[in-house]
Scaffold this motif. Structure first.
Motif, PDB file in Angstrom:
ATOM      1  N   CYS A 152      41.468  47.400  44.924  1.00 57.50           N
ATOM      2  CA  CYS A 152      41.600  46.137  44.530  1.00 57.50           C
ATOM      3  C   CYS A 152      40.187  45.191  45.031  1.00 57.50           C
ATOM      4  CB  CYS A 152      42.798  45.250  45.702  1.00 57.50           C
ATOM      5  SG  CYS A 152      44.456  45.569  45.613  1.00 57.50           S
ATOM      6  N   PHE A 153      39.883  44.521  44.164  1.00 57.14           N
ATOM      7  CA  PHE A 153      38.635  43.690  44.194  1.00 57.14           C
ATOM      8  C   PHE A 153      38.847  42.446  45.063  1.00 57.14           C
ATOM      9  CE2 PHE A 153      36.998  45.664  40.010  1.00 57.14           C
ATOM     10  CZ  PHE A 153      37.045  46.770  40.559  1.00 57.14           C
ATOM     11  N   MET A 154      37.750  41.679  45.414  1.00 54.90           N
ATOM     12  CA  MET A 154      37.947  40.409  45.942  1.00 54.90           C
ATOM     13  C   MET A 154      36.977  39.495  45.421  1.00 54.90           C
ATOM     14  SD  MET A 154      39.895  38.929  47.936  1.00 54.90           S
ATOM     15  CE  MET A 154      40.870  40.362  48.434  1.00 54.90           C
ATOM     16  N   LYS A 155      37.089  39.420  44.026  1.00 55.04           N
ATOM     17  CA  LYS A 155      36.125  38.368  43.520  1.00 55.04           C
ATOM     18  C   LYS A 155      36.883  37.325  42.805  1.00 55.04           C
ATOM     19  CE  LYS A 155      31.674  38.388  41.331  1.00 55.04           C
ATOM     20  NZ  LYS A 155      31.745  36.755  41.438  1.00 55.04           N
ATOM     21  N   GLU A 156      37.821  37.616  42.171  1.00 56.26           N
ATOM     22  CA  GLU A 156      38.772  36.454  41.149  1.00 56.26           C
ATOM     23  C   GLU A 156      40.139  36.147  42.140  1.00 56.26           C
ATOM     24  OE1 GLU A 156      36.956  35.125  39.009  1.00 56.26           O
ATOM     25  OE2 GLU A 156      35.510  36.543  38.528  1.00 56.26           O
ATOM     26  N   LEU A 157      40.677  34.864  41.621  1.00 59.45           N
ATOM     27  CA  LEU A 157      41.967  34.789  42.235  1.00 59.45           C
ATOM     28  C   LEU A 157      42.936  35.700  41.871  1.00 59.45           C
ATOM     29  CD1 LEU A 157      42.875  32.243  43.615  1.00 59.45           C
ATOM     30  CD2 LEU A 157      43.855  31.338  41.316  1.00 59.45           C
ATOM     31  N   GLU A 158      42.959  36.382  40.725  1.00 60.72           N
ATOM     32  CA  GLU A 158      44.027  37.350  40.489  1.00 60.72           C
ATOM     33  C   GLU A 158      43.832  38.458  41.495  1.00 60.72           C
ATOM     34  OE1 GLU A 158      42.373  35.848  37.921  1.00 60.72           O
ATOM     35  OE2 GLU A 158      41.272  37.337  36.590  1.00 60.72           O
ATOM     36  N   ASP A 159      42.678  38.900  41.785  1.00 59.89           N
ATOM     37  CA  ASP A 159      42.230  39.946  42.788  1.00 59.89           C
ATOM     38  C   ASP A 159      42.893  39.822  44.008  1.00 59.89           C
ATOM     39  OD1 ASP A 159      40.516  40.907  40.859  1.00 59.89           O
ATOM     40  OD2 ASP A 159      38.602  40.329  41.668  1.00 59.89           O
ATOM     41  N   ALA A 160      42.848  38.417  44.455  1.00 57.75           N
ATOM     42  CA  ALA A 160      43.597  38.283  45.915  1.00 57.75           C
ATOM     43  C   ALA A 160      44.968  38.340  45.770  1.00 57.75           C
ATOM     44  CB  ALA A 160      43.000  36.882  46.349  1.00 57.75           C
ATOM     45  N   GLU A 161      45.425  37.625  44.651  1.00 53.16           N
ATOM     46  CA  GLU A 161      47.057  37.792  44.532  1.00 53.16           C
ATOM     47  C   GLU A 161      47.547  39.190  44.341  1.00 53.16           C
ATOM     48  OE1 GLU A 161      48.331  33.675  42.144  1.00 53.16           O
ATOM     49  OE2 GLU A 161      46.616  34.948  41.083  1.00 53.16           O
ATOM     50  N   LYS A 162      46.799  40.039  43.587  1.00 51.86           N
ATOM     51  CA  LYS A 162      47.016  41.406  43.357  1.00 51.86           C
ATOM     52  C   LYS A 162      47.160  42.139  44.935  1.00 51.86           C
ATOM     53  CE  LYS A 162      44.743  45.672  41.432  1.00 51.86           C
ATOM     54  NZ  LYS A 162      43.982  46.081  40.643  1.00 51.86           N
TER      55      LYS A 162
END
Ligand code: NAD
Length: 483
Positions: A157-167
């Motif tokens: 999981c990345f931590m760059k965009e909103l969907e990354d945090a949701e994922k």
């Protein structure tokens, strides 16, 4: 209390109601802004749109307050609390600003055009087009750097965009529920509950701290049988975490993590990520495969393709591999009408939100000065082309004097306000410039400072209220563990 509530209601209503705006004017220059991150949003906030037709193009129609993204990943904050629609920023501008949700795919600095494509799932008949600009602000940011390491894209999981945090939040809870499934062996429970964070920069450290808080403050009560099996490992290739902070704060972070039972593996490099494990190269160059349930990839950023392509069009002037080379006024080297700000620009400072927002505010002032100069030039040309009378001569001389003044642009100067990071356990660290020296502090008081600093940096009253309410909600009811 009633008075304060009344004042709050009044300010919120004023904030909400759009003002009456001037329409686009074909006589005015077109200023295209690519991006809606820190640089672009700060520019839009300060920009006087009277003299420009402004068009914003960005794949996201909102601004994301990235420093609080790790808090979204563990459910401390609601995703909607840290985003702000770009139209919310532009709605009070003197002249209407067009906001287009699209991804810029190509910039032609000679023809002065930008090609852009609709990236949304539902598309209309037109999904790609181009636009001509007079001035362009290039603020497209950066993307996640994977170094071509196998499995990073597929299994982390990345931590760059909103969907990354949701994922990440979904996968984290998924690991917990699978570990809670009846009949799971202890080895499998240990694997599922081993969270590996790659990258000891501020993002990796903050994510590790937030996972720890989630574990201690909520999971211990919701999953008592599993809590002791949760392990957090932070992997960093360099000899220490947080190289941008002072030695004292690095030591403080390391000892806080030790108490919090977060393992830090320095001088350790991730070589591959598999579905159920990470492959690590240890300091003695040995290779070990470590089972895990979730990998969070916070190993840094790289330039986007649209940036690389634009730089490749100006091979003489654009030779800096870190990003778009700019002059002292942030103008892209080799062009006369493109400015680059934020993470896509190569400057002598680390690419942070603080740098990007100061650059955006600076550029707003430069563009106001340029608009003034352009208006003077038009007026001068009209006067010079018309009949020369005794009245026009002094006016021409006066405009010429004013023009000389507008030619002098103050260079951009970055004023470092300090570095702040949350490290979990209600503790933060801060390196602050202080009376010509440096103040390095860490602890609970710094955490309260961190919270108030971030609250005041949030761009709108709306977001401040939402974030503050989320913090209160979590304190009262805990984080939500439903998926
Ligand atoms: P970063 O580039 O600062 O850190 C990434 C780390 O990952 C590096 O230390 C690197 O050595 C390590 N790494 C890379 N590949 C690796 C591998 N294969 N195995 C193990 N480790 C590996 O990235 P970031 O933390 O996302 O920060 C990006 C930028 O944003 C920085 O300029 C940072 O200062 C800024 N930022 C600041 C804050 C803050 O001030 N609170 C918060 C987030 C980001």
């Amino acid at each position: 209390t009633i008075g304060s509530l009344g004042a709050f209601y009044y300010v919120a209503q004023k904030d909400k109601t759009p003002g009456v705006q001037l329409p686009h004017d074909p006589e005015k220059k077109t200023l295209v802004v690519l991006g809606s991150g820190w640089g672009a949003t700060s520019l839009l906030k300060s920009l006087d749109t009277t003299d420009y037709n402004v068009i914003v193009i960005s794949p996201k129609n909102y601004f994301l307050f990235t420093p609080l993204l790790p808090s979204v990943a563990v459910g401390t904050l609601n995703p909607r609390s840290i985003i702000q629609p770009t139209r919310y920023v532009t709605r009070h501008k003197t002249r209407q600003v067009s906001v287009i949700e699209a991804s810029a795919t190509e910039v032609d600095p000679i023809a002065k055009t930008v090609k852009f494509a609709d990236t949304s799932e539902i598309q209309g008949e037109v999904a790609e087009t181009s636009i001509k600009y007079d001035y362009l602000v290039f603020a497209v940011g950066a993307e996640v750097q994977t170094f071509g390491i196998p499995g990073v894209k597929e299994h982390s999981c990345f931590m760059k965009e909103l969907e990354d945090a949701e994922k990440m939040q979904r996968r984290f809870l998924d690991c917990l529920e699978s570990a809670a499934f009846p009949g799971q062996s202890q080895d499998e429970v240990n694997r599922l509950l081993h969270m590996v964070v790659v990258g000891g920069g501020p993002t990796g450290v903050e994510v590790s701290g937030e996972i720890h808080d989630f574990l201690e403050e909520d999971l211990r009560s919701w999953y008592p049988e599993l809590a002791n099996s949760v392990r957090i490992t932070l992997v960093e290739a360099l000899p220490s975490v947080l190289p941008m902070f002072s030695k004292q704060l690095i030591d403080y972070t390391e000892s806080t993590f030790k108490e919090a039972k977060i393992d830090i593996l320095t001088k350790t490099m991730v070589k591959e990520i598999k579905e159920k494990s990470v492959v690590l190269q240890r300091p003695d160059k040995s290779i070990v495969e470590v089972p895990c349930g979730l990998v969070i990839w916070a190993a840094g950023n790289k330039l986007r393709k649209v940036t690389q392509d634009l730089m490749a069009r100006l091979p003489q002037a654009q030779t800096n591999r870190r990003g778009v080379a700019v002059d002292a006024h942030l103008r892209m080297e080799g062009t006369d009408s493109i400015w680059a700000i934020g993470d896509c620009a190569a400057t002598s400072y680390a690419p942070t939100a603080q740098v990007a927002s100061q650059q955006g505010a600076y550029l707003a002032r430069i563009l106001a000065q340029i608009a003034k100069r352009d208006n003077l030039e038009v007026r001068l040309k009209t006067l010079q082309d018309g009949p020369q009378t005794e009245e026009t001569k002094p006016e021409i001389a006066s405009i010429e004097r004013q023009l000389v003044k507008t030619e002098k642009l103050r260079p951009f100067h970055y004023s470092h306000q300090g570095s702040l990071a949350y490290i979990g356990s209600d503790k933060a660290i801060a390196d602050l410039p202080f009376f010509n020296g440096n103040l390095a502090t860490g602890g609970v008081a710094t955490f309260l400072f961190w919270r108030s600093a971030y609250l005041s940096t949030l761009f709108s009253l709306r977001n401040r209220t939402l974030v503050a309410t989320d913090w209160i909600k979590v304190k009262l009811f805990g984080r939500d563990v439903s998926r």
